[in-house]
Write an enzyme that holds these catalytic residues in place. Structure first.
Site, mmCIF file in Angstrom:
data_model
loop_
_atom_site.group_PDB
_atom_site.id
_atom_site.type_symbol
_atom_site.label_atom_id
_atom_site.label_comp_id
_atom_site.label_asym_id
_atom_site.label_seq_id
_atom_site.Cartn_x
_atom_site.Cartn_y
_atom_site.Cartn_z
ATOM 1 N N HIS A 110 -41.675 12.053 20.090
ATOM 2 C CA HIS A 110 -41.945 10.716 20.628
ATOM 3 C C HIS A 110 -42.002 10.771 22.158
ATOM 4 C CE1 HIS A 110 -41.010 8.427 16.773
ATOM 5 N NE2 HIS A 110 -40.816 9.707 16.488
ATOM 6 N N ASP A 170 -41.345 2.239 21.730
ATOM 7 C CA ASP A 170 -41.552 2.978 20.501
ATOM 8 C C ASP A 170 -41.495 2.017 19.323
ATOM 9 O OD1 ASP A 170 -41.002 4.899 18.300
ATOM 10 O OD2 ASP A 170 -40.967 6.270 20.007
ATOM 11 N N GLN A 224 -46.341 25.362 22.449
ATOM 12 C CA GLN A 224 -47.167 25.281 21.231
ATOM 13 C C GLN A 224 -48.661 25.044 21.482
ATOM 14 O OE1 GLN A 224 -45.639 23.758 17.489
ATOM 15 N NE2 GLN A 224 -47.284 22.246 17.455
ATOM 16 N N HIS A 240 -45.056 21.911 9.476
ATOM 17 C CA HIS A 240 -44.366 20.866 8.710
ATOM 18 C C HIS A 240 -45.171 19.563 8.712
ATOM 19 C CE1 HIS A 240 -43.696 19.686 12.776
ATOM 20 N NE2 HIS A 240 -42.874 18.700 12.465
ATOM 21 N N TRP A 278 -46.938 14.799 13.241
ATOM 22 C CA TRP A 278 -48.238 14.267 13.685
ATOM 23 C C TRP A 278 -48.715 14.930 14.975
ATOM 24 C CZ3 TRP A 278 -52.352 13.105 11.622
ATOM 25 C CH2 TRP A 278 -53.359 12.391 12.268
ATOM 26 N N SER A 299 -48.069 17.982 15.966
ATOM 27 C CA SER A 299 -48.527 19.325 15.617
ATOM 28 C C SER A 299 -49.895 19.265 14.949
ATOM 29 C CB SER A 299 -47.525 20.012 14.685
ATOM 30 O OG SER A 299 -46.303 20.195 15.363
ATOM 31 N N GLU A 311 -52.477 18.641 17.562
ATOM 32 C CA GLU A 311 -52.642 19.823 18.430
ATOM 33 C C GLU A 311 -53.448 20.901 17.697
ATOM 34 O OE1 GLU A 311 -48.520 20.574 19.470
ATOM 35 O OE2 GLU A 311 -48.408 18.662 20.520
ATOM 36 N N ALA A 364 -40.486 11.978 6.072
ATOM 37 C CA ALA A 364 -41.140 10.805 6.667
ATOM 38 C C ALA A 364 -42.660 10.863 6.547
ATOM 39 C CB ALA A 364 -40.685 10.629 8.106
ATOM 40 N N GLN A 419 -44.709 13.088 7.235
ATOM 41 C CA GLN A 419 -45.337 14.400 7.015
ATOM 42 C C GLN A 419 -45.949 14.533 5.617
ATOM 43 O OE1 GLN A 419 -41.899 16.678 8.068
ATOM 44 N NE2 GLN A 419 -41.826 15.727 10.084
HETATM 45 N N1 UDP Z 1 -43.308 22.168 19.907
HETATM 46 C C1 UDP Z 1 -43.298 23.040 20.973
HETATM 47 N N2 UDP Z 1 -42.820 24.288 20.770
HETATM 48 C C2 UDP Z 1 -42.333 24.720 19.583
HETATM 49 C C3 UDP Z 1 -42.364 23.828 18.493
HETATM 50 C C4 UDP Z 1 -42.862 22.565 18.688
HETATM 51 O O1 UDP Z 1 -43.726 22.694 22.070
HETATM 52 O O2 UDP Z 1 -41.898 25.868 19.504
HETATM 53 C C5 UDP Z 1 -43.813 20.797 20.120
HETATM 54 C C6 UDP Z 1 -45.145 20.593 19.460
HETATM 55 O O3 UDP Z 1 -46.156 21.041 20.323
HETATM 56 C C7 UDP Z 1 -45.160 19.088 19.214
HETATM 57 C C8 UDP Z 1 -43.696 18.733 19.073
HETATM 58 O O4 UDP Z 1 -42.946 19.852 19.517
HETATM 59 O O5 UDP Z 1 -45.727 18.423 20.318
HETATM 60 C C9 UDP Z 1 -43.294 18.446 17.640
HETATM 61 O O6 UDP Z 1 -43.765 17.204 17.276
HETATM 62 P P1 UDP Z 1 -44.261 16.889 15.811
HETATM 63 O O7 UDP Z 1 -44.706 15.470 15.792
HETATM 64 O O8 UDP Z 1 -45.265 17.874 15.384
HETATM 65 O O9 UDP Z 1 -43.008 17.121 14.901
HETATM 66 P P2 UDP Z 1 -41.470 16.629 14.967
HETATM 67 O O10 UDP Z 1 -40.768 17.579 15.853
HETATM 68 O O11 UDP Z 1 -41.470 15.220 15.507
HETATM 69 O O12 UDP Z 1 -41.027 16.721 13.560
#
Ligand code: UDP
Length: 488
Positions: A21, A126, A368, A383, A386, A388, A391, A406, A408
């Site tokens: 977020h 949010d 990432q 996983h 959103w 990910s 990206e 949630a 996912q």
């Molecule tokens: N991320 C990162 N490095 C990692 C793993 C995840 O920068 O090693 C970042 C990824 O790029 C994304 C965020 O963490 O922007 C994860 O957000 P997402 O909505 O995918 O999943 P959540 O963590 O909320 O379950």
């Protein structure tokens, strides 16, 4: 004729204190700065410490004179694990409640603004934090709700009261999981019970009421907001966005935000684009980039379960064995709090260690976006968070989805059945299935997945470029905020 100069609009941004977020809302903050709006970003003290420790965020925003960070204590004791505990619904509720009781008075103070020049034009909060809407309503400040999940997930949340009324939710884990959901308009031809948000599983009717309050209640309270921001784009989720629009006043789809920000930074000669600009709450280990540099094109499976997923030791071993058996290179993010329990009888058999030495690399946290954009990465075992997912779409990397909770579950169904840019492995991580599905991703189904992914990736980039839907929607949103400021 004399022109009175209008005041600079001032936006207060308040994210839920979670990685998925904070990142998109910081991107939004920077997009507003580029449009010369004043921005106050309200971070929790806990996250701000991590952000300043592990990133260049302060330097990143130092070039915007109208930007400032403010911090609020999240109301939790220092040794509280915050996110990352196994009872997700429990900690999420606790986190929101603690933040609400601790944050309201500071929020009120900022919203009212001591000086005329600090008056807040609108609050972008949010979508999970309707307590902030209440404070803003009292202070007579318009609210724009930023809902971080996909449109398809938000729409599913909208449908939950109907599903409860029709007796479709609650349902039991083992019963009728593959049957189609009947009362989810726009999704009834492909959405199964299995694909509903994880919280719909194994509920009794009283937990259902809880669920309704936590999720749907938040959404309904959000509906009173001036407008909604969604981190998605029309070419991806157009039909679902239309359904949402029929229930809310204004919906601005302006994503994918990370790519949108990069594009606009590229258009701006005054600001230099930093490649290392992340909003990570963990320390990034860049050694993975040197490891990737030595691998052939599209040969590596990147594995990450985001910032909140928890794996049991059994699940860890199944994934590990499946990855090694697939004989593919793999880069795996093992976040410090990824695995539940810490007794180390997780003795890997020799085969696993050898296979990992030959083809694997494990790190605590990676950059990432940069990893996904690396030429060596050919698939993403994810996983289905959103951020990910977006990206991966922008980088054009097909996905193998193992949704945890949630939104996912919904996202992974859309990835596999609607957009056809990945495969869905939900509810199992048996080593043979992992092995087979990785080979599907990287070999057998590679070409067809890449074809759809290339198309959708192109549409994503078009939407955030000048003239594209997200680009125009952001301009409209900024105009709307300027108008609010003029009206005072
Ligand atoms: N991320 C990162 N490095 C990692 C793993 C995840 O920068 O090693 C970042 C990824 O790029 C994304 C965020 O963490 O922007 C994860 O957000 P997402 O909505 O995918 O999943 P959540 O963590 O909320 O379950």
């Amino acid at each position: 004729m004399e022109h009175q100069s209008s005041p600079t609009p001032h936006v207060l941004i308040f994210p839920l204190p979670l990685q998925g977020h904070v990142t998109p809302m910081l991107n939004l903050a920077e997009l507003f700065c580029l449009a010369n709006l004043k921005v106050t970003f309200l971070n929790t003290t806990h996250n701000h410490k991590r952000l300043t420790r592990y990133t260049n965020t302060e330097a990143r925003f130092a070039c915007y004179p109208g930007f400032r960070f403010k911090t609020v204590h999240d109301g939790l004791p220092d040794d509280h694990p915050r996110a990352g505990a196994s009872n997700v619904k429990g900690w999420l509720k606790e986190m929101i409640q603690a933040l609400a009781s601790n944050g309201k008075s500071l929020l009120r103070e900022i919203l009212v603004g001591e000086k005329e020049t600090e008056k807040v034009t609108c609050l972008v909060t949010d979508g999970w934090m309707s307590f902030a809407n209440e404070v803003a309503n009292e202070a007579d400040v318009p609210v724009i709700a930023f809902r971080c999940p996909s449109a398809c997930c938000n729409w599913t949340y909208f449908c939950i009261p109907k599903l409860i009324d029709a007796g479709e939710v609650p349902f039991k884990d083992d019963e009728e999981m593959d049957q189609l959901v009947k009362n989810a308009p726009g999704m009834d031809s492909f959405l199964r019970y299995r694909d509903l948000p994880s919280f719909c599983r194994n509920q009794d009717i009283s937990s259902c009421r809880d669920l309704q309050d936590l999720f749907t209640g938040e959404i309904q309270r959000n509906q009173q907001a001036h407008s909604f921001i969604l981190n998605t784009f029309v070419d991806l989720e157009g039909p679902i966005l239309s359904l949402i629009s029929s229930h809310c006043s204004k919906v601005y789809s302006i994503g994918p935000l990370h790519a949108h920000l990069k594009y606009r930074l590229g258009q701006n000669d005054d600001i230099t684009l930093s490649n290392n600009s992340t909003s990570s709450l963990w320390e990034v280990d860049r050694s993975c980039i040197s490891w990737l540099d030595l691998k052939p094109d599209k040969s590596v499976v990147y594995v990450s379960f985001g910032s909140l997923t928890i794996l049991t030791k059994d699940q860890l071993m199944e994934f590990w064995a499946g990855l090694v058996q697939s004989k593919k290179y793999f880069l795996w993010v093992i976040r410090p709090n990824l695995i539940i329990g810490n007794d180390q009888d997780t003795q890997a058999q020799d085969g696993l260690l050898e296979g990992t030495k030959e083809r694997g690399y494990m790190v605590g946290w990676v950059p990432q976006e940069e990893v996904l954009a690396h030429r060596a990465v050919g698939g993403f075992l994810t996983h289905s968070g959103w951020n990910s997912t977006l990206e991966s779409i922008v980088a054009g990397v097909p996905m193998l989805c193992w949704p945890y909770f949630a939104d996912q579950q919904v996202n992974s169904r859309f990835v596999s059945e609607v957009w056809r840019i990945g495969l869905d492995m939900k509810d199992t991580c048996d080593r043979t299935i992992v092995e087979n599905m990785i080979n599907d991703l990287m070999e057998r189904k590679k070409d067809e997945l890449e074809r759809s992914m290339d198309r959708i990736s192109h549409l994503a980039k078009r939407s955030i470029s000048e003239g594209g839907s997200s680009y125009s929607n952001l301009n409209h949103l900024i105009e709307e905020i300027k108008l609010m400021s003029k009206k005072g």
